[in-house]
Design an enzyme around this catalytic site. Structure first.
Site, PDB file in Angstrom:
ATOM      1  N   ASP A  11     -25.797 -52.109 -27.193  1.00 49.23           N
ATOM      2  CA  ASP A  11     -25.782 -52.253 -25.796  1.00 49.23           C
ATOM      3  C   ASP A  11     -27.230 -51.221 -25.254  1.00 49.23           C
ATOM      4  O   ASP A  11     -27.537 -50.802 -26.161  1.00 49.23           O
ATOM      5  CB  ASP A  11     -24.459 -51.413 -25.042  1.00 49.23           C
ATOM      6  N   SER A  12     -27.433 -51.607 -23.953  1.00 47.31           N
ATOM      7  CA  SER A  12     -28.706 -50.806 -23.788  1.00 47.31           C
ATOM      8  C   SER A  12     -28.820 -49.502 -23.696  1.00 47.31           C
ATOM      9  O   SER A  12     -29.286 -48.648 -23.677  1.00 47.31           O
ATOM     10  CB  SER A  12     -29.147 -51.257 -22.583  1.00 47.31           C
ATOM     11  N   GLY A  44     -31.500 -54.291 -17.706  1.00 48.40           N
ATOM     12  CA  GLY A  44     -31.215 -55.184 -16.579  1.00 48.40           C
ATOM     13  C   GLY A  44     -32.431 -55.792 -15.822  1.00 48.40           C
ATOM     14  O   GLY A  44     -32.186 -57.057 -15.366  1.00 48.40           O
ATOM     15  N   CYS A 185     -21.286 -57.052 -16.446  1.00 44.03           N
ATOM     16  CA  CYS A 185     -22.157 -56.189 -16.664  1.00 44.03           C
ATOM     17  C   CYS A 185     -21.154 -54.880 -17.390  1.00 44.03           C
ATOM     18  O   CYS A 185     -20.107 -54.726 -16.912  1.00 44.03           O
ATOM     19  CB  CYS A 185     -22.591 -55.482 -15.393  1.00 44.03           C
ATOM     20  N   HIS A 187     -20.935 -51.850 -17.039  1.00 48.11           N
ATOM     21  CA  HIS A 187     -20.600 -50.869 -16.313  1.00 48.11           C
ATOM     22  C   HIS A 187     -19.610 -51.061 -15.381  1.00 48.11           C
ATOM     23  O   HIS A 187     -18.794 -50.267 -14.874  1.00 48.11           O
ATOM     24  CB  HIS A 187     -21.653 -50.154 -15.396  1.00 48.11           C
TER      25      HIS A 187
HETATM   26  N1  DGL Z   1     -25.862 -53.105 -20.527  1.00 45.74           N
HETATM   27  C1  DGL Z   1     -26.419 -53.481 -19.128  1.00 45.74           C
HETATM   28  C2  DGL Z   1     -25.477 -54.931 -18.780  1.00 45.74           C
HETATM   29  O1  DGL Z   1     -24.613 -55.339 -19.501  1.00 45.74           O
HETATM   30  C3  DGL Z   1     -26.377 -52.799 -17.750  1.00 45.74           C
HETATM   31  C4  DGL Z   1     -27.136 -51.566 -18.143  1.00 45.74           C
HETATM   32  C5  DGL Z   1     -28.644 -52.006 -18.233  1.00 45.74           C
HETATM   33  O2  DGL Z   1     -29.150 -52.719 -17.264  1.00 45.74           O
HETATM   34  O3  DGL Z   1     -29.272 -51.730 -19.275  1.00 45.74           O
HETATM   35  O4  DGL Z   1     -26.073 -55.903 -18.497  1.00 45.74           O
END
Ligand code: DGL
Length: 266
Positions: A11-12, A44, A185, A187
């Site tokens: 993940d980011s 994102g 997403c 989160h």
């Molecule tokens: N992990 C990103 C997503 O699911 C959300 C956080 C980001 O923008 O890095 O799109």
């Protein structure tokens, strides 16, 4: 590939730990090697080319860790880089993105209904969900909700601020009359209850962390790749580390975990 190899999840940042948690709950016998690109988040609002460059580097690291599966937990990276990563990993690892299982779930359970999506700018603007759902649902409406990620990371959940922000976004014209809402997403599982409350339980909320964990389980079963021995301990690698990332990691995983710093480029 062998059953004892770990599952790579990336993940980011630490938000993808909601996906790691869903995987760990469903498949407690699997070892997880998680990579959070905390040095480069958020993804994102980044361009497709930039996300692809980071995603390939992370894939390299997870392949070096001998992962049998690379699960792209990040919706933005799934939208921007899935095809590329699949090609790059070739036969070395199975690549799973977080979008397809949610789409398959919608098609299997909702038929011709109105489906909504909320996600980052990258996920919504990529049109990845729209393309896959085209002709499969009666109507589709998507809305970028960029304030939700920083709001959740700041701990503004279950209070008047989160209620106001959620109300404002979900009352948008685009989402009027939906039967199902995809939480596109990493989160958003944290505010799933609040979203459900907004709709008074009348809308089916699709948690893509849960649908991707199920899809992974099916794949491992079908391919005889379920780990039946005692797994090695999970590892949580991050490209940058601060107290804030550690706190966020505990929030998203739902229990205290130890992050290891692993720079993307030495
Ligand atoms: N992990 C990103 C997503 O699911 C959300 C956080 C980001 O923008 O890095 O799109």
């Amino acid at each position: 590939m062998e059953a004892s190899q770990p599952i790579g999840i990336f993940d980011s940042g630490t938000g993808g730990l909601t996906v790691a948690k869903a995987v760990s709950n469903l498949l407690p016998n699997e070892q997880i090697v998680y990579f959070g690109d905390t040095a480069h988040l958020p993804y994102g609002d980044k361009s497709t080319a930039t996300i692809q460059a980071y995603a390939i580097k992370i894939t390299d690291i997870l392949l070096q860790q001998n992962c049998k599966v690379i699960l792209i937990a990040c919706n933005s990276a799934s939208a921007a880089a899935y095809d590329l990563i699949k090609e790059y990993a070739g036969s070395k690892a199975k690549v799973i993105n977080v979008i397809d299982p949610a789409v398959e779930h919608i098609i299997a359970t909702n038929g011709m209904k109105k489906v909504g999506l909320i996600g980052t700018l990258q996920t919504v603007n990529s049109g990845a969900f729209d393309r896959k759902l085209k002709g499969k649902v009666r109507e589709f409406g998507s809305l970028a909700t960029p304030l939700l990620v920083p709001m959740i990371e700041e701990g503004f959940v279950r209070n008047s601020i989160s209620r106001d922000v959620i109300d404002k976004y979900l009352s948008d014209e685009t989402l009027k009359g939906i039967d199902s809402l995809i939480l596109g997403c990493t989160h958003y599982p944290i505010i799933k209850d609040e979203i459900s409350q907004y709709y008074d339980g009348s809308v089916d909320i699709i948690d893509s962390a849960e649908t991707v964990a199920l899809s992974l389980k099916n794949y491992l079963e079908e391919s005889n790749l379920m780990n039946l021995s005692t797994p090695n301990r999970n590892r949580f690698l991050v490209s940058d580390i601060t107290k804030g990332f550690e706190n966020a990691a505990n929030l998203f995983f739902g229990e205290e975990i130890k992050l290891e710093k692993y720079p993307l480029w030495e």
